[in-house]
Scaffold this active site. Structure first.
Site, PDB file in Angstrom:
ATOM      1  N   GLY A  60       0.839  -1.211   0.000  1.00  0.00           N
ATOM      2  CA  GLY A  60       0.000   0.000   0.000  1.00  0.00           C
ATOM      3  C   GLY A  60       0.866   1.251   0.000  1.00  0.00           C
ATOM      4  N   SER A  61       1.883   1.248   0.856  1.00  0.00           N
ATOM      5  CA  SER A  61       2.773   2.415   0.926  1.00  0.00           C
ATOM      6  C   SER A  61       3.527   2.592  -0.385  1.00  0.00           C
ATOM      7  CB  SER A  61       3.805   2.242   2.048  1.00  0.00           C
ATOM      8  OG  SER A  61       3.162   2.123   3.269  1.00  0.00           O
TER       9      SER A  61
ATOM     10  N   ILE B  89       4.615  -7.529   8.418  1.00  0.00           N
ATOM     11  CA  ILE B  89       4.467  -8.825   9.101  1.00  0.00           C
ATOM     12  C   ILE B  89       3.633  -9.769   8.241  1.00  0.00           C
ATOM     13  CG2 ILE B  89       4.687  -7.819  11.404  1.00  0.00           C
ATOM     14  CD1 ILE B  89       1.631  -8.359  11.744  1.00  0.00           C
ATOM     15  N   ASP B  90       2.848  -9.229   7.303  1.00  0.00           N
ATOM     16  CA  ASP B  90       1.946 -10.075   6.503  1.00  0.00           C
ATOM     17  C   ASP B  90       2.695 -10.890   5.441  1.00  0.00           C
ATOM     18  OD1 ASP B  90       0.084  -8.606   7.974  1.00  0.00           O
ATOM     19  OD2 ASP B  90      -0.304  -7.210   6.335  1.00  0.00           O
TER      20      ASP B  90
ATOM     21  N   HIS C 163      -1.337  -6.665  18.082  1.00  0.00           N
ATOM     22  CA  HIS C 163      -0.120  -5.912  17.767  1.00  0.00           C
ATOM     23  C   HIS C 163       1.117  -6.418  18.491  1.00  0.00           C
ATOM     24  CE1 HIS C 163      -3.455  -3.388  16.499  1.00  0.00           C
ATOM     25  NE2 HIS C 163      -2.622  -2.912  15.594  1.00  0.00           N
TER      26      HIS C 163
ATOM     27  N   ARG D 116       3.880  -7.270  16.323  1.00  0.00           N
ATOM     28  CA  ARG D 116       4.669  -6.256  15.612  1.00  0.00           C
ATOM     29  C   ARG D 116       5.766  -5.640  16.474  1.00  0.00           C
ATOM     30  NH1 ARG D 116      -0.041  -3.175  12.418  1.00  0.00           N
ATOM     31  NH2 ARG D 116       0.782  -1.363  13.513  1.00  0.00           N
TER      32      ARG D 116
HETATM   33  O1  F6P Z   1      -0.389  -4.912   7.697  1.00  0.00           O
HETATM   34  C1  F6P Z   1       0.054  -5.153   8.986  1.00  0.00           C
HETATM   35  C2  F6P Z   1      -1.096  -5.326   9.944  1.00  0.00           C
HETATM   36  O2  F6P Z   1      -0.562  -5.597  11.228  1.00  0.00           O
HETATM   37  C3  F6P Z   1      -2.120  -6.375   9.548  1.00  0.00           C
HETATM   38  O3  F6P Z   1      -1.664  -7.686   9.802  1.00  0.00           O
HETATM   39  C4  F6P Z   1      -3.304  -5.934  10.373  1.00  0.00           C
HETATM   40  O4  F6P Z   1      -4.494  -6.375   9.757  1.00  0.00           O
HETATM   41  C5  F6P Z   1      -3.200  -4.437  10.346  1.00  0.00           C
HETATM   42  O5  F6P Z   1      -1.845  -4.128  10.022  1.00  0.00           O
HETATM   43  C6  F6P Z   1      -3.560  -3.746  11.632  1.00  0.00           C
HETATM   44  O6  F6P Z   1      -3.502  -2.376  11.432  1.00  0.00           O
HETATM   45  P1  F6P Z   1      -3.542  -1.303  12.599  1.00  0.00           P
HETATM   46  O7  F6P Z   1      -2.170  -1.227  13.193  1.00  0.00           O
HETATM   47  O8  F6P Z   1      -3.932  -0.045  11.919  1.00  0.00           O
HETATM   48  O9  F6P Z   1      -4.537  -1.776  13.614  1.00  0.00           O
END
Ligand code: F6P
Length: 359
Positions: free
Chosen positions: A116-117, A139-140, A282, A285
C-alpha cells in the site's frame, strides 16, 4: 560525489525497521553521504517545515538495533491523494508532499513500506520526479517478488511462542485453544506459526473451511488419547457464508478481528469442548526483531544504498533464492503474494496431518 538521501518508514510498524534505518545510515555514511530521516512517513512532509531528523551512525550505537517500532514514526492512514480533512471531505495533498521533498534537496529517498505504501510512494515519486528505492517490510509477508519482508520472521516467532504458552493451559484444562493472528488477507503468519507451534488446525483465508471437518479433526485428536487441541486462525478468515469479521475504529478505520471468537462458539457446540480464544494483535509487531529480521534489514539497507549509488531508481530490494536482488517496485506491487495452495508449507501441513479446514 557526496549525496543527501532521505529515509522514511510508512504503513504499519514492525520489528526490524530500526535495523533497516541503521543499515541505510551506516552504508550511506561509508560513502560519505548524509542521511535525513523524515518523520511519521509522508505525514512529516505535510507540515510547512518538513519534520525531519538528521541521522548519524552514532545515533545507533546503543539499543536501537534491538528495538521494535520505528524511531522515525510512521502512519498507515491518510492517503495524500485523498487525504481526509476535518470537515469530512477528501483533499489531494500530494503536491504538499512533493514540495516537501523538494525543500529538503534530497538526491534520493529510501521508502520502507508495504505494498500500500509503495503504491502511494511510487505515485508521489512520479509526480515529484523523486528518485526512490524501496525496502519491503510487513508482518503479513504479502509483497510480491520477495520471499521475505522485514518483520515477518519476528511476527511468526511471537505467534509460535504464543502457541508454546497456550499449550500448557490447553493440556491442563482439556481445552481447545484458538489463537487468532494478524496477516491481513494472507495466511502466511498462521501457516508458519501453526506448523512451528504444533497446531492441530490452521485456518487461512486462502482455504475455505468446513466446520464438520474441524470438528472431525478434534474428535480424532480426542480419540487418539490427547485431551486438548491447538488451532490457529488468520484474522481474515470469513464465516462459512463468506462474511468478514471487522472492527471499526476511530475515524472509521476498519480492521479485521473477531473470527476467533466466532469460531470458538461453533467449535464448542460441535465438539462439546471447552474452548478459549487469544487474539494476539499488535504484540506480533512490537517485539525485538529476530536475528533473521536483523540480517534481512541489514542486507536490504546496504543494498538500497547501493542502488542509489548506481542510480537505479523505482526499484525494490528483494530476497530471492538466498540472494538480495532488486526488482521493479511496480512488479512487486502487482504480484501480491498470498499463500499458494501448492506451497511447500501447505503440503507440509497436510503431510503432518494438520487440518487446514477443508479435509
Ligand atoms: O499490515 C500489517 C497489519 O498488522 C495487519 O496484519 C493488520 O491487519 C493491520 O496491520 C492492523 O492495522 P492497525 O495497526 O492499523 O490496527
Amino acid at each position: 560525489m557526496t549525496k543527501k538521501i532521505g529515509i522514511l518508514t510508512s504503513g504499519g510498524d514492525c520489528a526490524g525497521l530500526n535495523a533497516a534505518i541503521r543499515a541505510v545510515v551506516h552504508a550511506a555514511h561509508q560513502k560519505g553521504w548524509e542521511t535525513i530521516g523524515i518523520l511519521d512517513g509522508t505525514a512529516g512532509l505535510l507540515c510547512e517545515v518538513p519534520q525531519v531528523r538528521v541521522l548519524h551512525p552514532n545515533d545507533f550505537d546503543g539499543n536501537i538495533l534491538r528495538q521494535g517500532g520505528t524511531i522515525l514514526g510512521t502512519t498507515n492512514k491518510g492517503n495524500p491523494f485523498a487525504f481526509p480533512m476535518p470537515d469530512g471531505t477528501l483533499k489531494d495533498r500530494s503536491y504538499e508532499i512533493t514540495d516537501g521533498f523538494k525543500k529538503l534537496g534530497l538526491d534520493a529517498v529510501v521508502g520502507i513500506g508495504g505494498d500500500g505504501s509503495f503504491a502511494i510512494l511510487s505515485k508521489l515519486a512520479a509526480q515529484g520526479n523523486i528518485n526512490m528505492v524501496g525496502i519491503p517490510k510487513t508482518i503479513d509477508n504479502d509483497i510480491g517478488k520477495t520471499e521475505a519482508s522485514i518483520g515477518f520472521d519476528t511476527a511468526v516467532a511471537v505467534a509460535t511462542e504464543a502457541l508454546d504458552r497456550l499449550q500448557p493451559t490447553a493440556a491442563s484444562h482439556d481445552r481447545v485453544m484458538i489463537l487468532e493472528v494478524m496477516g491481513r488477507d494472507a495466511g502466511h503468519i498462521a501457516l508458519n506459526a501453526g506448523i512451528a507451534g504444533g497446531a492441530d488446525i490452521i485456518l487461512i483465508p486462502e482455504i475455505k473451511y468446513d466446520l464438520d471437518k474441524i470438528a472431525a479433526k478434534i474428535a480424532r485428536v480426542k480419540k487418539s488419547g490427547r485431551n486438548f487441541a491447538l488451532m490457529v486462525v488468520s484474522e481474515a478468515v470469513k464465516t462459512e457464508k463468506g462474511e468478514k469479521f471487522e472492527m471499526t475504529y476511530y475515524g472509521g478505520e476498519k480492521r479485521y478481528g473477531g473470527i476467533g471468537q466466532y469460531l470458538a462458539g461453533k467449535i464448542a457446540d460441535a465438539t462439546e469442548s471447552e474452548t478459549r480464544v487469544t487474539v494476539l494483535g499488535h504484540v506480533q509487531r512490537g517485539s525485538p526483531p529476530t536475528c533473521n529480521d536483523r540480517l534481512l534489514a541489514s542486507a536490504f539497507g546496504a543494498k538500497a544504498v547501493d542502488l542509489i549509488d548506481q542510480k537505479k531508481y523505482n526499484r525494490m530490494v528483494a530476497w530471492q533464492n538466498r540472494q538480495i536482488v532488486d526488482v521493479a517496485i511496480a512488479d512487486a506491487i502487482a504480484a501480491y503474494q498470498e499463500v499458494n495452495l501448492n506451497d511447500t508449507l501447505v503440503q507440509t501441513a497436510r503431510a503432518l496431518g494438520i487440518c487446514l479446514g477443508d479435509k
